[in-house]
Design an enzyme around this catalytic site. Structure first.
Site, PDB file in Angstrom:
ATOM      1  N   GLU A  82       2.912  -6.554  13.399  1.00 28.38           N
ATOM      2  CA  GLU A  82       1.834  -6.551  14.396  1.00 28.38           C
ATOM      3  C   GLU A  82       1.305  -7.980  14.541  1.00 28.38           C
ATOM      4  O   GLU A  82       0.965  -8.430  15.622  1.00 28.38           O
ATOM      5  CB  GLU A  82       0.725  -5.602  13.922  1.00 28.38           C
ATOM      6  CG  GLU A  82      -0.338  -5.320  14.952  1.00 28.38           C
ATOM      7  CD  GLU A  82      -1.452  -4.459  14.394  1.00 28.38           C
ATOM      8  OE1 GLU A  82      -1.397  -4.069  13.207  1.00 28.38           O
ATOM      9  OE2 GLU A  82      -2.403  -4.202  15.148  1.00 28.38           O
TER      10      GLU A  82
ATOM     11  N   ARG B  36       0.815  -1.224   0.000  1.00 34.61           N
ATOM     12  CA  ARG B  36       0.000   0.000   0.000  1.00 34.61           C
ATOM     13  C   ARG B  36       0.846   1.270   0.000  1.00 34.61           C
ATOM     14  O   ARG B  36       0.384   2.332  -0.412  1.00 34.61           O
ATOM     15  CB  ARG B  36      -0.994  -0.033   1.164  1.00 34.61           C
ATOM     16  CG  ARG B  36      -2.093  -1.085   0.950  1.00 34.61           C
ATOM     17  CD  ARG B  36      -2.984  -1.209   2.160  1.00 34.61           C
ATOM     18  NE  ARG B  36      -2.340  -1.882   3.249  1.00 34.61           N
ATOM     19  CZ  ARG B  36      -2.468  -3.178   3.537  1.00 34.61           C
ATOM     20  NH1 ARG B  36      -3.265  -3.940   2.825  1.00 34.61           N
ATOM     21  NH2 ARG B  36      -1.822  -3.715   4.553  1.00 34.61           N
TER      22      ARG B  36
HETATM   23  P1  5GP Z   1       3.913  -2.174  11.529  1.00 38.10           P
HETATM   24  O1  5GP Z   1       5.141  -2.697  10.906  1.00 38.10           O
HETATM   25  O2  5GP Z   1       3.969  -0.682  11.761  1.00 38.10           O
HETATM   26  O3  5GP Z   1       3.505  -2.939  12.756  1.00 38.10           O
HETATM   27  O4  5GP Z   1       2.711  -2.461  10.527  1.00 38.10           O
HETATM   28  C1  5GP Z   1       2.465  -1.634   9.435  1.00 38.10           C
HETATM   29  C2  5GP Z   1       2.299  -2.439   8.186  1.00 38.10           C
HETATM   30  O5  5GP Z   1       1.224  -3.349   8.325  1.00 38.10           O
HETATM   31  C3  5GP Z   1       1.982  -1.503   7.042  1.00 38.10           C
HETATM   32  O6  5GP Z   1       2.727  -1.871   5.894  1.00 38.10           O
HETATM   33  C4  5GP Z   1       0.501  -1.677   6.822  1.00 38.10           C
HETATM   34  O7  5GP Z   1       0.182  -1.705   5.457  1.00 38.10           O
HETATM   35  C5  5GP Z   1       0.135  -2.989   7.495  1.00 38.10           C
HETATM   36  N1  5GP Z   1      -1.049  -2.865   8.379  1.00 38.10           N
HETATM   37  C6  5GP Z   1      -1.152  -3.280   9.664  1.00 38.10           C
HETATM   38  N2  5GP Z   1      -2.367  -3.037  10.161  1.00 38.10           N
HETATM   39  C7  5GP Z   1      -3.063  -2.438   9.175  1.00 38.10           C
HETATM   40  C8  5GP Z   1      -4.403  -1.903   9.085  1.00 38.10           C
HETATM   41  O8  5GP Z   1      -5.221  -1.920  10.015  1.00 38.10           O
HETATM   42  N3  5GP Z   1      -4.754  -1.345   7.900  1.00 38.10           N
HETATM   43  C9  5GP Z   1      -3.895  -1.270   6.858  1.00 38.10           C
HETATM   44  N4  5GP Z   1      -4.330  -0.682   5.731  1.00 38.10           N
HETATM   45  N5  5GP Z   1      -2.642  -1.752   6.913  1.00 38.10           N
HETATM   46  C10 5GP Z   1      -2.222  -2.332   8.045  1.00 38.10           C
END
Ligand code: 5GP
Length: 172
Positions: A96, A59
């Site tokens: 996550e 995205r």
């Molecule tokens: P992080 O590495 O900050 O834990 O997770 C971020 C990554 O997971 C991003 O690349 C994102 O696209 C995806 N992601 C995690 N949760 C969501 C969510 O609720 N919505 C969207 N659109 N992407 C998420």
């Protein structure tokens, strides 16, 4: 007048029970939603001196490429392991939910280039922390980190301490 957050669809229990997934397909499919999202990111780059936009798969590509185009800069993808065809650098990180490995082409960033990093959302910050490691290992300087959405409660910003981080939408 609607705001960009009005176009985000929140899906409970996806992809796992207890997670509220912030779905941007409803932003993208609406011409006003798409414009508000790109414009919201764009205005945060006004006056920023940079050479290239780096976007995280997948995205981050959607939002990163139009920003690069708008400012007359190049776009560099950070991809999941095994997708890039030429010589790469790679980094492992925790998500996550689960873990992952990302890669960049070794020749994608030139030493001294000023880099803006873009993704749709920051949760724990692990993805972009790993992307920044790769950019810096190639000699790039991260001047801005931009997200459409931030899940503030997960404290992803802690991992990005010292960087200029901005989000268009903040969820508690
Ligand atoms: P992080 O590495 O900050 O834990 O997770 C971020 C990554 O997971 C991003 O690349 C994102 O696209 C995806 N992601 C995690 N949760 C969501 C969510 O609720 N919505 C969207 N659109 N992407 C998420």
């Amino acid at each position: 007048m609607k705001k960009v957050e009005d176009y985000v669809r929140s899906i409970p229990d996806f992809p796992e029970p207890g997670i509220i997934f912030r779905d941007i397909t409803t932003v993208l499919q609406d011409p006003d939603g798409l414009k508000l999202a790109i414009d919201g990111l764009k205005e945060r780059l006004d006056g920023v001196d940079f050479d290239v936009v780096v976007g995280a798969e997948s995205r981050g590509f959607i939002f990163g490429a139009p920003l690069a185009y708008e400012f007359g800069k190049g776009f560099v993808p950070v991809r999941k392991k095994g997708k890039l065809p030429c010589e790469t650098v790679s980094a492992k990180y925790d998500l996550e939910y689960g873990s992952a490995e990302i890669e960049m082409h070794k020749d994608s960033i030139k030493p001294g280039q000023k880099v803006v990093v873009v993704d749709d959302l920051i949760a724990t910050g692990g993805t972009i922390e790993a992307a920044i490691k790769l950019i810096e290992s190639l000699g790039g300087e991260v001047v801005k980190v931009l997200f459409l959405m931030e899940l503030a409660g997960l404290n992803g910003r802690e991992k990005l301490k010292g960087y200029d981080v901005e989000s268009v939408i903040t969820y508690p």
